[in-house]
Design a protein around this motif. Structure first.
Motif, PDB file in Angstrom:
ATOM      1  N   TRP A  70      -2.837  10.137   2.553  1.00  0.00           N
ATOM      2  CA  TRP A  70      -3.354  10.644   3.829  1.00  0.00           C
ATOM      3  C   TRP A  70      -2.658  11.913   4.296  1.00  0.00           C
ATOM      4  N   LYS A  71      -1.399  12.113   3.837  1.00  0.00           N
ATOM      5  CA  LYS A  71      -0.697  13.352   4.226  1.00  0.00           C
ATOM      6  C   LYS A  71      -1.053  14.508   3.293  1.00  0.00           C
ATOM      7  N   SER A  72      -1.230  14.214   2.001  1.00  0.00           N
ATOM      8  CA  SER A  72      -1.572  15.268   1.029  1.00  0.00           C
ATOM      9  C   SER A  72      -2.799  14.832   0.232  1.00  0.00           C
ATOM     10  N   PRO A  73      -3.937  14.719   0.908  1.00  0.00           N
ATOM     11  CA  PRO A  73      -5.102  14.131   0.246  1.00  0.00           C
ATOM     12  C   PRO A  73      -5.563  14.901  -0.993  1.00  0.00           C
ATOM     13  N   LEU A  74      -5.544  16.231  -0.934  1.00  0.00           N
ATOM     14  CA  LEU A  74      -6.062  16.982  -2.085  1.00  0.00           C
ATOM     15  C   LEU A  74      -5.188  16.770  -3.306  1.00  0.00           C
ATOM     16  N   LYS A  75      -3.869  16.837  -3.069  1.00  0.00           N
ATOM     17  CA  LYS A  75      -2.918  16.677  -4.168  1.00  0.00           C
ATOM     18  C   LYS A  75      -3.014  15.270  -4.766  1.00  0.00           C
ATOM     19  N   ALA A  76      -3.133  14.288  -3.898  1.00  0.00           N
ATOM     20  CA  ALA A  76      -3.205  12.907  -4.384  1.00  0.00           C
ATOM     21  C   ALA A  76      -4.530  12.664  -5.115  1.00  0.00           C
ATOM     22  N   LYS A  77      -5.608  13.234  -4.570  1.00  0.00           N
ATOM     23  CA  LYS A  77      -6.922  12.958  -5.160  1.00  0.00           C
ATOM     24  C   LYS A  77      -7.112  13.600  -6.530  1.00  0.00           C
ATOM     25  N   GLU A  78      -6.297  14.636  -6.836  1.00  0.00           N
ATOM     26  CA  GLU A  78      -6.355  15.211  -8.186  1.00  0.00           C
ATOM     27  C   GLU A  78      -5.994  14.175  -9.246  1.00  0.00           C
ATOM     28  N   LYS A  79      -5.206  13.212  -8.824  1.00  0.00           N
ATOM     29  CA  LYS A  79      -4.645  12.265  -9.794  1.00  0.00           C
ATOM     30  C   LYS A  79      -5.530  11.038  -9.995  1.00  0.00           C
ATOM     31  N   ILE A  80      -6.535  10.878  -9.126  1.00  0.00           N
ATOM     32  CA  ILE A  80      -7.243   9.594  -9.149  1.00  0.00           C
ATOM     33  C   ILE A  80      -8.727   9.747  -9.458  1.00  0.00           C
ATOM     34  N   ALA A  81      -9.311   8.645  -9.874  1.00  0.00           N
ATOM     35  CA  ALA A  81     -10.768   8.553  -9.952  1.00  0.00           C
ATOM     36  C   ALA A  81     -11.140   7.196  -9.384  1.00  0.00           C
ATOM     37  N   TYR A  82     -12.378   7.119  -8.909  1.00  0.00           N
ATOM     38  CA  TYR A  82     -12.796   5.915  -8.198  1.00  0.00           C
ATOM     39  C   TYR A  82     -14.227   5.573  -8.582  1.00  0.00           C
ATOM     40  N   VAL A  83     -14.429   4.351  -9.002  1.00  0.00           N
ATOM     41  CA  VAL A  83     -15.792   3.873  -9.248  1.00  0.00           C
ATOM     42  C   VAL A  83     -16.091   2.837  -8.168  1.00  0.00           C
ATOM     43  N   PRO A  84     -16.911   3.196  -7.174  1.00  0.00           N
ATOM     44  CA  PRO A  84     -17.192   2.266  -6.082  1.00  0.00           C
ATOM     45  C   PRO A  84     -18.094   1.121  -6.533  1.00  0.00           C
ATOM     46  N   ASP A  85     -18.194   0.100  -5.696  1.00  0.00           N
ATOM     47  CA  ASP A  85     -19.033  -1.040  -6.073  1.00  0.00           C
ATOM     48  C   ASP A  85     -20.515  -0.644  -6.096  1.00  0.00           C
ATOM     49  N   GLN A  86     -20.894   0.292  -5.235  1.00  0.00           N
ATOM     50  CA  GLN A  86     -22.273   0.794  -5.249  1.00  0.00           C
ATOM     51  C   GLN A  86     -22.217   2.293  -5.498  1.00  0.00           C
ATOM     52  N   PRO A  87     -22.188   2.713  -6.754  1.00  0.00           N
ATOM     53  CA  PRO A  87     -22.027   4.143  -7.019  1.00  0.00           C
ATOM     54  C   PRO A  87     -23.133   4.961  -6.352  1.00  0.00           C
ATOM     55  N   ASN A  88     -22.719   6.001  -5.662  1.00  0.00           N
ATOM     56  CA  ASN A  88     -23.655   6.867  -4.956  1.00  0.00           C
ATOM     57  C   ASN A  88     -23.851   8.116  -5.819  1.00  0.00           C
ATOM     58  N   LEU A  89     -24.864   8.063  -6.680  1.00  0.00           N
ATOM     59  CA  LEU A  89     -25.047   9.146  -7.647  1.00  0.00           C
ATOM     60  C   LEU A  89     -26.197  10.037  -7.196  1.00  0.00           C
ATOM     61  N   TYR A  90     -26.299  11.195  -7.822  1.00  0.00           N
ATOM     62  CA  TYR A  90     -27.396  12.102  -7.473  1.00  0.00           C
ATOM     63  C   TYR A  90     -28.628  11.729  -8.281  1.00  0.00           C
ATOM     64  N   PRO A  91     -29.652  11.161  -7.629  1.00  0.00           N
ATOM     65  CA  PRO A  91     -30.792  10.636  -8.385  1.00  0.00           C
ATOM     66  C   PRO A  91     -31.573  11.701  -9.149  1.00  0.00           C
ATOM     67  N   LYS A  92     -31.523  12.933  -8.665  1.00  0.00           N
ATOM     68  CA  LYS A  92     -32.340  13.984  -9.307  1.00  0.00           C
ATOM     69  C   LYS A  92     -31.593  14.719 -10.411  1.00  0.00           C
ATOM     70  N   LEU A  93     -30.372  14.266 -10.712  1.00  0.00           N
ATOM     71  CA  LEU A  93     -29.659  14.838 -11.864  1.00  0.00           C
ATOM     72  C   LEU A  93     -29.872  13.924 -13.067  1.00  0.00           C
ATOM     73  N   THR A  94     -29.802  14.501 -14.244  1.00  0.00           N
ATOM     74  CA  THR A  94     -29.760  13.660 -15.441  1.00  0.00           C
ATOM     75  C   THR A  94     -28.318  13.168 -15.602  1.00  0.00           C
ATOM     76  N   GLY A  95     -28.144  12.172 -16.441  1.00  0.00           N
ATOM     77  CA  GLY A  95     -26.797  11.667 -16.707  1.00  0.00           C
ATOM     78  C   GLY A  95     -25.892  12.793 -17.191  1.00  0.00           C
ATOM     79  N   TRP A  96     -26.434  13.597 -18.101  1.00  0.00           N
ATOM     80  CA  TRP A  96     -25.649  14.711 -18.663  1.00  0.00           C
ATOM     81  C   TRP A  96     -25.268  15.708 -17.573  1.00  0.00           C
TER      82      TRP A  96
END
Ligand SMILES: Nc1ncnc2c1ncn2[C@@H]1O[C@H](COP(=O)(O)OP(=O)(O)OP(=O)(O)O)[C@@H](O)[C@H]1O
Ligand SMILES: [Mg+2]
Length: 260
Positions: A70-96
Motif C-alpha cells: 500500500w505504500k509502494s504499490p507500483l514497486k510491489a505490483k511489479e513482483k506479483i501476478a494475480y489470477v482472480p476467481d472470476q477473471p475479468n478478461l477483454y472479450p473482444k481480444l483473442t487469447g493471443w
C-alpha cells in the motif's frame, strides 16, 4: 536481510461493522506453495485482494519481498501476478492478443513473448483457440488464458483465487505440476482453494481461515500431529470449521424423509 516473500502483519478488513478479516499474521517464504483454505465467506478473497493491492486494509500491513503493497504499490505490483476467481478478461481480444497485451504492460521483448506465449498455450491445450475471441471461450478456457497471462511476466509471487474451479482433470493436473515446478524454481505461490485434496497433495504448507482468523497453520504433517493423527485434511478441516454440525442436520433431514 532476506525478506519473506509475503508478509502479513496484523492485516484486517472490516466491511462497515462486519470484520471479514481479523488481525492476520503470516509469513510465506520464497519458493513456497502455500494453500489458503476456508469455508465460504471465511475471508480468503478479501485477504488476497488486500495482498494484491486491490482492497485497502482497515488496519495492518502487507509486504511483498519486503515492499509494502500500500505504500509502494507500483514497486510491489511489479513482483506479483494475480489470477482472480472470476477473471475479468477483454472479450473482444483473442487469447493471443490478450497475452500480447500483458507482455506489453510488462515490457517483455517480442521474441521472448512469442516463445513464452506458445509454450504456455501449448501446456494448457489452448494453441488451437489462440486466435479465437475470448468471448467464445468456455469458463475453463477463460481461466486457463488468465493463468497464462499471469505467468507471462514470470512473477516472483503468484496469487491465485480458486484456480482449479472450472478446470477439467487434465488441466488441473497440468496446473498442479506446473505450480510445483515454478515453486521449485523459486516462485512463491499463494492460492486459495476449497479442494482439500489439491491442498493436501501439492501445498508445502496450508493455513485454514475461519471467520477471518487463521485457526490452523502448518505442513500437512504438522496439522496431522496436533490431535489429528490418521485424519485426512478434509476431516481436520471439517472438525475445525464446524462442518460436522451440518452432517448431523443432513442426517436429520434424511430421517424426516424416511418417516413419511
Ligand atoms: N464488498 C463487500 N461488502 C460487504 N461485505 C463483504 C464484501 N465482500 C465480502 N464481504 C463479506 O466478507 C466476508 C468474507 O468474504 P470473502 O469473499 O473474503 O470470503 P471467501 O473466503 O473468499 O469465500 P468463498 O469461499 O465463498 O469465495 C463474508 O462474510 C462476505 O459476506
Ligand atoms: Mg472467495
Amino acid at each position: 536481510m532476506e525478506h519473506a516473500s509475503i508478509n502479513l502483519s496484523h492485516l484486517a478488513k472490516s466491511y462497515r461493522k462486519h470484520e471479514a478479516v481479523k488481525d492476520l499474521n503470516l509469513e510465506v517464504n520464497k519458493g513456497e506453495l502455500f494453500g489458503f483454505l476456508g469455508p465460504n465467506g471465511a475471508g480468503k478473497t478479501t485477504t488476497i485482494k488486500m495482498l494484491t493491492g486491490l482492497l485497502e486494509p482497515t488496519s495492518g500491513s502487507a509486504q511483498i519481498n519486503g515492499i509494502d503493497i500500500w505504500k509502494s504499490p507500483l514497486k510491489a505490483k511489479e513482483k506479483i501476478a494475480y489470477v482472480p476467481d472470476q477473471p475479468n478478461l477483454y472479450p473482444k481480444l483473442t487469447g493471443w492478443d490478450y497475452l500480447e497485451f500483458v507482455a506489453s504492460v510488462f515490457r517483455i521483448p517480442n521474441s521472448q513473448f512469442q516463445s513464452k506465449a506458445n509454450e504456455l498455450l501449448k501446456v494448457f491445450s489452448l494453441t488451437d483457440q489462440a486466435n479465437d475471441l475470448i468471448e467464445s471461450y468456455s469458463h475453463g478456457m477463460k481461466q486457463k488464458i488468465a493463468i497464462c497471462g499471469a505467468l507471462m511476466s514470470h512473477p516472483d509471487v503468484l496469487f491465485m483465487d480458486e484456480p482449479t474451479v472450472g478446470l477439467d482433470p487434465k488441466s488441473a493436473r497440468t496446473l498442479k505440476n506446473l505450480l510445483r515446478e515454478l515453486c521449485d524454481g523459486g516462485m512463491t505461490v499463494f492460492l486459495s482453494t476449497h479442494i482439500l485434496e489439491i491442498a493436501e497433495q501439492m501445498c508445502d504448507r496450508v493455513g485454514i481461515i475461519f471467520e477471518g482468523d487463521i485457526i490452523a497453520l502448518g505442513t500437512m504433517n504438522e496439522l496431522k500431529r496436533e490431535d489429528h493423527a490418521g485424519e485426512s485434511l478434509e476431516d481436520i478441516f471439517l472438525e475445525l470449521t464446524g462442518g460436522e454440525d451440518q452432517q448431523a442436520i443432513i442426517s436429520e433431514i434424511s430421517d424426516d424423509g424416511d418417516a413419511k
